[in-house]
Design a protein around this motif. Structure first.
Motif, short mmCIF file in Angstrom:
data_model
loop_
_atom_site.label_atom_id
_atom_site.label_comp_id
_atom_site.label_asym_id
_atom_site.label_seq_id
_atom_site.Cartn_x
_atom_site.Cartn_y
_atom_site.Cartn_z
N UNK A 1 1.20 -1.16 -0.17
CA UNK A 1 0.12 -0.11 -0.57
C UNK A 1 1.10 1.15 -0.70
N UNK A 2 0.63 2.25 -1.17
CA UNK A 2 0.73 3.42 -0.84
C UNK A 2 0.13 4.80 -0.69
N UNK A 3 0.93 5.86 -0.70
CA UNK A 3 0.41 7.06 -0.18
C UNK A 3 0.57 7.92 -0.01
N UNK A 4 0.14 8.97 -0.37
CA UNK A 4 0.78 10.64 -1.24
C UNK A 4 1.62 11.08 0.16
N UNK A 5 2.33 11.63 -0.42
CA UNK A 5 3.94 12.75 0.47
C UNK A 5 2.77 13.22 1.25
N UNK A 6 1.69 14.15 1.35
CA UNK A 6 1.17 15.16 1.19
C UNK A 6 -0.13 14.94 3.06
N UNK A 7 0.69 13.32 3.27
CA UNK A 7 -0.30 12.79 4.59
C UNK A 7 0.88 12.24 5.32
N UNK B 1 9.44 7.30 4.99
CA UNK B 1 10.10 8.20 4.04
C UNK B 1 9.65 7.67 2.95
N UNK B 2 9.42 6.39 3.00
CA UNK B 2 9.00 6.35 1.42
C UNK B 2 7.69 6.05 0.92
N UNK B 3 6.38 6.26 2.55
CA UNK B 3 4.94 5.78 1.83
C UNK B 3 4.87 5.12 1.78
N UNK B 4 4.98 3.54 2.14
CA UNK B 4 4.73 2.45 2.05
C UNK B 4 5.02 1.19 3.19
N UNK B 5 3.50 0.75 3.04
CA UNK B 5 2.58 -0.29 4.14
C UNK B 5 3.00 -1.26 3.27
N UNK C 1 -8.81 16.30 3.99
CA UNK C 1 -8.45 16.22 2.73
C UNK C 1 -9.00 15.18 2.24
N UNK C 2 -8.31 14.89 1.06
CA UNK C 2 -8.77 13.52 0.13
C UNK C 2 -7.37 12.81 -0.16
N UNK C 3 -6.57 11.73 0.13
CA UNK C 3 -5.77 10.96 0.10
C UNK C 3 -5.85 9.90 -0.70
N UNK C 4 -4.76 9.43 -1.98
CA UNK C 4 -5.18 8.59 -2.53
C UNK C 4 -4.53 7.02 -1.82
N UNK C 5 -4.91 6.51 -1.24
CA UNK C 5 -3.80 4.92 -1.59
C UNK C 5 -4.13 3.84 -2.58
N UNK C 6 -2.43 3.76 -3.32
CA UNK C 6 -2.74 2.50 -4.41
C UNK C 6 -2.66 1.08 -3.41
N UNK C 7 -3.44 0.29 -4.26
CA UNK C 7 -3.31 -0.67 -3.72
C UNK C 7 -2.21 -1.78 -4.87
N UNK C 8 -1.40 -2.38 -4.53
CA UNK C 8 -0.78 -3.92 -4.88
C UNK C 8 -0.62 -5.11 -4.46
N UNK D 1 -4.13 -3.05 -7.99
CA UNK D 1 -5.93 -3.30 -7.73
C UNK D 1 -6.51 -2.70 -7.51
N UNK D 2 -6.45 -1.29 -7.47
CA UNK D 2 -7.33 -0.46 -6.88
C UNK D 2 -6.77 1.10 -6.04
N UNK D 3 -7.80 1.25 -5.72
CA UNK D 3 -6.96 2.76 -5.42
C UNK D 3 -8.15 2.99 -3.82
N UNK D 4 -7.92 3.62 -2.49
CA UNK D 4 -8.84 3.68 -1.68
C UNK D 4 -9.04 5.62 -1.97
N UNK D 5 -9.60 6.44 -2.06
CA UNK D 5 -9.78 7.52 -2.36
C UNK D 5 -10.22 8.20 -0.76
#
Length: 190
Positions: free
Chosen positions: A80-86, A128-132, A160-167, A180-184
């Motif tokens: 799971x990756x998330x944006x740097x502004x989170x 630091x790299x915004x990865x779970x 705000x709105x944060x895009x979390x991407x799933x792989x 596979x998708x994004x949690x907004x």
């Protein structure tokens, strides 16, 4: 006169019952209600469902229920990756992987039936790299409903709105991660 005396207690009972039956306001965030999609962002098929216990800025000890749904392949890794502004914080010890618990399409079924906890081989958070990164102890078979539960989350200071991407990764010869998708995630504004 006798009719009025019988109606008054009945009206009083109905009024008291209506006062007690008023629903309580719930402080939880779920899927985004109304969103616009354009460009290369996630389409409607790529938006993943989620549930936040509180979803308020700066709130400590929030819990995120991030649903992956049923996949066509077995899963041996979730990324799971998330944006740097989170600017929120996650605790790797508070990450769970659950299967089941989402038998119907109701979003709130995530909360009522949390499903079965799957043992993890490893869960790491790279701030630091915004990865779970989540690795189950055994691969999750294809066709199982999967959700990631992250407890003790400190929400960002600003809503705000944060895009979390799933792989996901699948067992096999080539260890490729597949999007596979994004949690907004929508964190309420003060």
């Amino acid at each position: 006169m006798a009719v009025q005396t019988r109606i008054f207690p009945l009206a009083l009972a109905v009024g008291c019952l209506a006062t007690v039956a008023v629903p309580v306001v719930v402080y939880a965030q779920s899927n985004p209600g109304f969103t616009f999609n354009w460009g290369d962002g996630p389409s409607g098929k790529q938006q993943l469902r989620y549930y936040l216990e509180y979803g308020t800025p700066g709130f400590m000890n929030d819990r995120y229920w991030l649903r992956l749904g049923k996949q066509n392949v077995a899963i041996n890794r979730i990324n799971i990756t998330y944006p740097d502004y989170f600017d929120g914080h996650f605790n790797a010890k508070s990450i769970e992987l659950r299967t089941g618990g989402t038998s119907n399409n109701s979003l709130f079924s995530l909360r009522r039936d949390p499903g079965e906890v799957m043992p993890l081989a490893e869960a790491t958070v790279d701030q630091d790299n915004r990865v779970i990164d989540i690795i189950p102890a055994e691969p999750i078979p294809a066709g199982k409903d999967v959700q990631v539960v992250i407890s003790n989350v400190r929400n960002p200071q600003v809503g705000g709105m944060y895009y979390f991407n799933a792989r996901i990764g699948s067992p096999g010869d080539i260890p490729l991660m597949r999007y596979i998708g994004t949690w907004i995630l929508s964190i309420a504004r003060n």
